[in-house]
Design a protein around this motif. Structure first.
Motif, PDB file in Angstrom:
ATOM      1  N   SER A  87      -2.989   3.861   7.230  1.00  0.00           N
ATOM      2  CA  SER A  87      -2.492   4.915   6.334  1.00  0.00           C
ATOM      3  C   SER A  87      -2.416   4.420   4.902  1.00  0.00           C
ATOM      4  N   ARG A  94      -5.364  15.286   2.077  1.00  0.00           N
ATOM      5  CA  ARG A  94      -5.287  14.277   3.136  1.00  0.00           C
ATOM      6  C   ARG A  94      -4.205  13.255   2.806  1.00  0.00           C
ATOM      7  N   HIS A 108      -7.898   7.328  -1.285  1.00  0.00           N
ATOM      8  CA  HIS A 108      -8.039   8.740  -1.664  1.00  0.00           C
ATOM      9  C   HIS A 108      -7.390   9.038  -3.011  1.00  0.00           C
ATOM     10  N   LEU A 147      -5.893   4.490   3.479  1.00  0.00           N
ATOM     11  CA  LEU A 147      -6.342   5.855   3.183  1.00  0.00           C
ATOM     12  C   LEU A 147      -5.675   6.386   1.917  1.00  0.00           C
ATOM     13  N   VAL A 159     -13.074   5.723   6.071  1.00  0.00           N
ATOM     14  CA  VAL A 159     -12.073   5.061   5.243  1.00  0.00           C
ATOM     15  C   VAL A 159     -10.862   4.685   6.096  1.00  0.00           C
ATOM     16  N   GLY A 160     -10.414   3.466   5.921  1.00  0.00           N
ATOM     17  CA  GLY A 160      -9.348   2.919   6.750  1.00  0.00           C
ATOM     18  C   GLY A 160      -9.820   1.683   7.483  1.00  0.00           C
TER      19      GLY A 160
END
Length: 389
Positions: free
Chosen positions: A258, A294, A265, A261, A75-76
């Motif tokens: 970031s 996270r 998430h 993410l 992911v990212g």
């Protein structure tokens, strides 16, 4: 074409070809399934793929929400999500692979308007147990679509034993130049749709035996397809993420990886909570806990005052509505905030542990294992708590 239109076009196309729509299940797999979460549309259908008649017949279509923990570390990037929706079709002992691929080609080119010159296919080339998939190869050659033959990349299995078979994957070119190379050699070819010819069962000794019926199981990620059809550069820029892209940057200044993410998430955590999971130290609850922590680790890396209390209600409601989950948004927020408080206590403990003389110098792998196993401090948290050197 927005995501809702994409789903409607997909479902109606296959309904016109005799498929019955089935209701997608939650993220929680059926009893007896060894996985923590539903990872594909085929999980709820496993008994029917193995021969049990389905009440709606032999041709099925659906939209299934999925979660893949194997993709967490991906992911990212521009194509991976933790929670996503999978469009799927099935033939339970009815039509064969070439028919499925022909319909798939027709939907992509006629239904979605994709230029056939931007497509590439991969096909199973055969190994010591199973010969090459000549039916799929000939179909693609007849349609004028370039084909790459592989072995491991075009053999689908659900684990070391169980149902399996060759597959043919359809890729779309996303580069700014005319298409070049092949899918295994150039990542500008993005996988769009996988058609699995589920014909075999692998036994404990590695041998293959025929399944009671020859099935077709296809799947394509909805958000990935939507981003491609909308001309977006990543799944995070398709319309289902519009509220996230609009609101999150106004709360927290984050670099692009970031931001992706945090959006992924948090959105995934809302869906997991919406399906009844609560944070814990094991199983599904640990996956949820890891998602939330996270996010908090990333948010607090630059500012310790950042917190989930700032999360707009609109994002929680939008996510629950999109995934058709009947849960009070306030309850979801309460679960997130309770976990944030637990994480805060973990941070306090972590700072005390890391202040010990043993951990003032460079940390070894043994130190990281000890901090995780004894004190519950994951590596990324340890690295965020240690002052720059």
């Amino acid at each position: 074409m927005n995501t809702e239109q994409t789903v409607r076009t997909f479902i109606e196309y296959f309904e016109e070809r005799g498929h019955r729509r089935i209701t997608g299940s939650t993220l929680l797999p059926p009893p007896g399934d060894p996985v923590l979460f539903t990872t594909s549309g085929m999980h709820p259908l496993t008994p029917h793929l193995e021969g049990r008649p389905h009440p709606l017949g032999r041709r099925l279509v659906n939209v299934q929400r999925c979660l893949r923990t194997t993709d967490l570390d991906e992911v990212g990037d521009r194509t991976h999500l933790t929670v996503f929706e999978m469009l799927g079709t099935w033939s339970l002992g009815d039509y064969e692979g070439p028919q499925s691929l022909d319909w798939g080609y027709g939907l992509l080119t006629d239904g979605f308007g994709i230029d056939p010159g931007l497509l590439h296919a991969t096909v199973f080339g055969g190994d010591e147990q199973v010969g090459p998939d000549t039916g799929s190869l000939e179909l693609w050659q007849d349609r004028g679509v370039p084909v790459e033959l592989t072995v491991d990349d075009n053999w689908w299995s659900n684990g070391p034993t169980g149902p399996c078979g060759p597959d043919s994957e359809i890729f779309l070119w996303t580069g700014e130049t005319p298409p070049q190379s092949t899918p295994t050699r150039d990542d500008r070819w993005v996988e769009v749709w996988n058609h699995v010819m589920m014909r075999h069962r692998r036994l404990d000794d590695g041998t293959l035996v025929p399944l009671p019926q020859r099935n077709i199981d296809t799947g394509l990620g909805l958000e990935r397809l939507s981003s491609l059809l909308q001309g977006r550069s990543s799944v995070f820029e398709c319309d289902v993420f519009d509220p996230w892209r609009r609101l999150v940057p106004t709360l927290w200044q984050l670099d692009e990886p970031s931001l992706r993410l945090v959006c992924d998430h948090l959105r995934s955590a809302v869906v997991v909570i919406g399906d009844g999971v609560r944070p814990s130290n094991t199983g599904r609850g640990y996956v949820l806990r890891r998602l939330v922590r996270r996010v908090l680790t990333v948010l607090r890396r630059d500012d310790q005052q950042r917190g989930l209390g700032d999360l707009p209600d609109e994002l929680v409601r939008h996510t629950l509505d999109h995934f058709r989950q009947d849960m009070d948004p306030d309850l979801v927020r309460q679960v997130l905030l309770d976990e944030e408080r637990r994480f805060g206590r973990l941070l306090e403990r972590g700072r005390l542990v890391l202040s010990r003389p043993r951990f003032r110098g460079p940390l070894s792998e043994e130190d990281f294992h000890y901090l995780h196993d004894t004190h519950g401090l994951p590596r990324d948290l340890v690295l965020s708590l240690r002052p720059p050197r």
